[in-house]
Design an enzyme around this catalytic site. Structure first.
Site, PDB file in Angstrom:
ATOM      1  N   LYS A  57      -6.565   5.082   5.376  1.00  0.00           N
ATOM      2  CA  LYS A  57      -6.593   5.891   4.146  1.00  0.00           C
ATOM      3  C   LYS A  57      -7.837   5.590   3.328  1.00  0.00           C
ATOM      4  CE  LYS A  57      -3.690   2.693   1.458  1.00  0.00           C
ATOM      5  NZ  LYS A  57      -4.722   2.287   0.498  1.00  0.00           N
ATOM      6  N   LYS A  96     -18.214  -2.243  -5.482  1.00  0.00           N
ATOM      7  CA  LYS A  96     -17.532  -0.957  -5.322  1.00  0.00           C
ATOM      8  C   LYS A  96     -18.296   0.185  -5.975  1.00  0.00           C
ATOM      9  CE  LYS A  96     -12.711  -1.890  -4.439  1.00  0.00           C
ATOM     10  NZ  LYS A  96     -11.360  -1.573  -4.809  1.00  0.00           N
ATOM     11  N   LYS A 100      -1.980  -1.956  -0.324  1.00  0.00           N
ATOM     12  CA  LYS A 100      -3.439  -2.034  -0.317  1.00  0.00           C
ATOM     13  C   LYS A 100      -4.000  -1.223  -1.486  1.00  0.00           C
ATOM     14  CE  LYS A 100      -3.419  -4.291   3.615  1.00  0.00           C
ATOM     15  NZ  LYS A 100      -2.092  -4.900   3.429  1.00  0.00           N
ATOM     16  N   ASP A 101      -5.191  -1.586  -1.865  1.00  0.00           N
ATOM     17  CA  ASP A 101      -5.838  -1.018  -3.032  1.00  0.00           C
ATOM     18  C   ASP A 101      -6.140   0.474  -2.867  1.00  0.00           C
ATOM     19  OD1 ASP A 101      -7.097  -0.973  -5.512  1.00  0.00           O
ATOM     20  OD2 ASP A 101      -9.010  -1.650  -4.721  1.00  0.00           O
ATOM     21  N   LYS A 102      -6.316   1.133  -3.997  1.00  0.00           N
ATOM     22  CA  LYS A 102      -6.694   2.543  -3.970  1.00  0.00           C
ATOM     23  C   LYS A 102      -8.178   2.717  -3.675  1.00  0.00           C
ATOM     24  CE  LYS A 102      -7.222   6.736  -6.722  1.00  0.00           C
ATOM     25  NZ  LYS A 102      -6.946   7.446  -7.987  1.00  0.00           N
TER      26      LYS A 102
END
Length: 655
Positions: free
Chosen positions: A258, A119, A287-289
């Protein structure tokens, strides 16, 4: 609750997306004030193996405090201003947890590990939800279903900004006015009809009538039954019923794309723009940010036309693939998630990478609960969960509020210092500009119920947040026990292990052991409705809980919410649809694959050099619900995925 979170390591590279994302947030706030469609569009990997009840939406609803727009903006500004440079953040994260702190210690593969950055950009991690029918959610269509009963396009533009402001204040009873008069400048029946439609559909709870005043026509907006009408409108149980065709399904399903927002944040933004409560939205999993995610959402009695208008003004969101159906979505009814992940600046040889990815595809990975399950500060969430189960409420209060080393917002540090010094909830709250965090909620509870009623004070925190702590303790026990199980017996089924026959756990007997593999073996999360392995690990469960002053044979709590029934979880997960590719690149800022939105906007595939300065591993795989993608990536890299470790790696990379 099924989620696909990854440790959100905020990498402050000079060319990082984070600055862009923050700038986008500021832009969104400004646009939200000016955007006509936004203001006009109103009507009515953390995982828990036990499926939560519908109270998630109710609990989240309680967190959303209407008319606290300034506090939301203040919170975002505070978060932006608190960001430090990578080195100072890394220093603070020295106090964070590592994988071994939460029982994550074993691997199943034999290849030599290598390093890579997880990430580095949030767009390096893309999640597509897999529905219960096995279909992968994609955003590939912005068209709106044609419906003769939808309001005209003019409905969204006929009201002036001043009119909208006055109508909103009337709708939310912000002033003493009992009505709002809107002059009809071009007086025709058609024009009056459009204004009537605009007020009624965009400001639920208001009714309209036409009046003559001094020779001019006015549309008068008013509350049909005052506060009582407002209280009843815009709820899931009693939605506004006018103007919704009987032939149309009550729920508008759509795909939400998103970027850099978690699911509940996204729903809160949508509900704010639509002027509705968040509990009329439903979804299958959060869901993750720090990712790009694509998932299906359903909303009660909001038209596709109205939702589509939000695309004109929302930053980092896109809505599409609209359809009307007669049912909402339910938590947990998805098949899983498909991941596309980029690990940048990898050091492994081609042979190492091939070995690692083949092992992931053929054997899988240990189904540990990931690091985000346990918090990012020096006080792990499982410690609070343990104190709850011990009925030690003073310890619960202390663990949540006491000062701690590590990475925290400055205002939280000041709040904790004030609490340690005075033990005065009111004084500590004054140091906390953002009241909706867990600390603020607990302090408000203490202010309301007093220091001698901590149980009630703690109960002010939304139910799912409270349960998160005890689920974290269950996960902590499970991780430790699975590591012991693999250390003791390896990667084969042995007599005394547990497997599932339907939904029922049974022991594997000596004579049947050859009929099972490690992929059939499950381990229990501790609770009153599970059985334990018959070998050494069964005793290890008891010993661990005894050391924590808990009785494994009595997992019922005097407060029903905190009674643990337990559940079963597979030891090893084998991902599906595993594919990978090693690519070279020079510029860390360029994306290494195209997203759904890129394809819709016609953006070409990135052109990558044959021999770049850096190498990246692009990997794809599908996972079932209640599994952590970080743990799959950990197996590939043979690296600690904790924020503490990743931050140290990333700050080294920055130098």
């Amino acid at each position: 609750m099924e989620t696909v979170e990854l440790s959100s390591v905020s990498l402050k590279r000079p060319h990082s997306e984070d600055d862009v994302a923050n700038a986008d947030e500021i832009k969104r706030q400004k646009i939200s004030e000016k955007c006509k469609t936004g203001n006009n569009s109103g009507q009515s990997v953390e995982t828990v193996t036990e499926q939560p009840d519908k109270s998630l939406l109710e609990d989240t609803k309680n967190e959303i405090i209407p008319n606290e727009e300034s506090e939301e903006q203040e919170e975002e500004e505070l978060e932006d201003s608190e960001d430090g440079d990578p080195e100072s953040f890394a220093d603070m994260m020295k106090h964070g947890l590592t994988e071994s702190d939460v029982g994550i210690t074993k691997f199943v593969s034999s290849h030599k590990g290598f390093s890579g950055i997880l990430k580095e950009r949030y767009s390096d991690f893309v999640v597509h939800e897999i529905g219960k029918d096995g279909r992968v959610s994609h955003l590939d269509d912005f068209s709106v279903p044609v419906d003769d009963e939808d309001p005209s396009e003019e409905t969204f533009t006929v009201l002036s900004e001043e009119d909208k402001q006055r109508l909103e204040e009337l709708q939310l009873l912000k002033n003493k006015e009992t009505s709002v008069a809107i002059e009809v400048i071009e007086d025709t029946k058609e024009k009056r009809t459009v204004i009537h439609q605009a007020v009624k559909s965009l400001f639920p709870g208001l009714e309209t009538k036409t009046e003559d005043r001094d020779g001019k026509k006015y549309i008068i907006a008013y509350h049909a039954a005052g506060k009582k009408a407002l209280a009843k409108v815009r709820t899931a149980t009693d939605p506004r019923k006018h103007s919704w065709p009987k032939s149309r399904g009550s729920y508008c399903h759509f795909v939400l794309y998103k970027e850099n927002k978690d699911t509940m944040d996204a729903i809160n933004v949508l509900s704010k723009f639509l002027r509705v409560k968040p509990n009329i939205f439903s979804y299958m999993g959060t869901k993750d940010k720090r990712a790009i995610t694509v998932q299906e959402i359903a909303v009660l009695r909001i038209t596709a036309q109205r939702l589509a208008h939000l695309n004109k003004c929302l930053m980092n969101f896109k809505l599409g693939n609209f359809s009307y159906k007669n049912h909402p979505l339910k938590l947990g009814e998805l098949q899983g998630n498909h991941f596309t992940v980029v690990l940048r600046n990898i050091t492994g040889t081609d042979e190492q990478i091939e070995q690692a990815m083949h092992s992931l595809r053929e054997i899988g990975f240990i189904n540990y609960y990931g690091m985000q399950r346990f918090g990012t500060t020096a006080v792990p969430t499982y410690q609070i969960g343990r104190a709850i189960l011990q009925n030690n409420w003073n310890e619960v209060m202390d663990l949540i509020l006491k000062p701690r080393p590590g990475a925290e917002k400055g205002y939280l540090v000041k709040c904790r210092e004030e609490w340690a010094k005075t033990k005065d909830p009111a004084a500590a709250l004054k140091k906390l500009p953002v009241k909706r965090c867990v600390e603020g909620q607990l302090l408000r509870g203490l202010l309301k119920y007093g220091m001698k009623n901590i149980i009630s004070a703690f109960g002010i925190i939304p139910r799912n947040n409270r349960l998160m702590y005890i689920h974290s303790y269950q996960s902590y026990v499970w991780n430790n026990m699975v590591s012991k199980r693999i250390e003791e017996y390896g990667l084969r089924a042995v007599p005394g292990d547990l497997t599932l026959k339907g939904a029922t756990a049974v022991h594997i007997e000596e004579g049947d052991v050859d009929n099972y593999t490690i992929h059939d073996v499950v381990m229990p999360l501790p609770g009153f409705d599970v059985i334990y392995p018959k070998h050494k690990i069964g005793e290890a469960y008891k010993e661990m809980l005894v050391a924590d002053n808990l009785d494994i044979n009595n997992m019922r709590h005097k407060i029903r919410d905190y009674s643990l029934s337990g559940a079963y979880r597979k030891i090893i997960i084998r991902p599906q649809n595993v594919n990978w590719e090693v690519v070279a690149y020079d510029d860390p800022r360029i994306p290494l694959f195209t997203t759904d939105l890129d394809k819709l906007e016609g953006k070409p595939l990135p052109v990558l050099p044959t021999n770049g300065k850096f190498r990246a591993l692009k990997m794809e795989f599908s996972l079932p619900p209640s599994t952590y993608a970080t743990m799959a990536i950990r197996e590939v890299l043979k690296m600690d995925t904790s924020i503490k470790n990743q931050t140290q790696l990333n700050t080294t990379w920055l130098r």
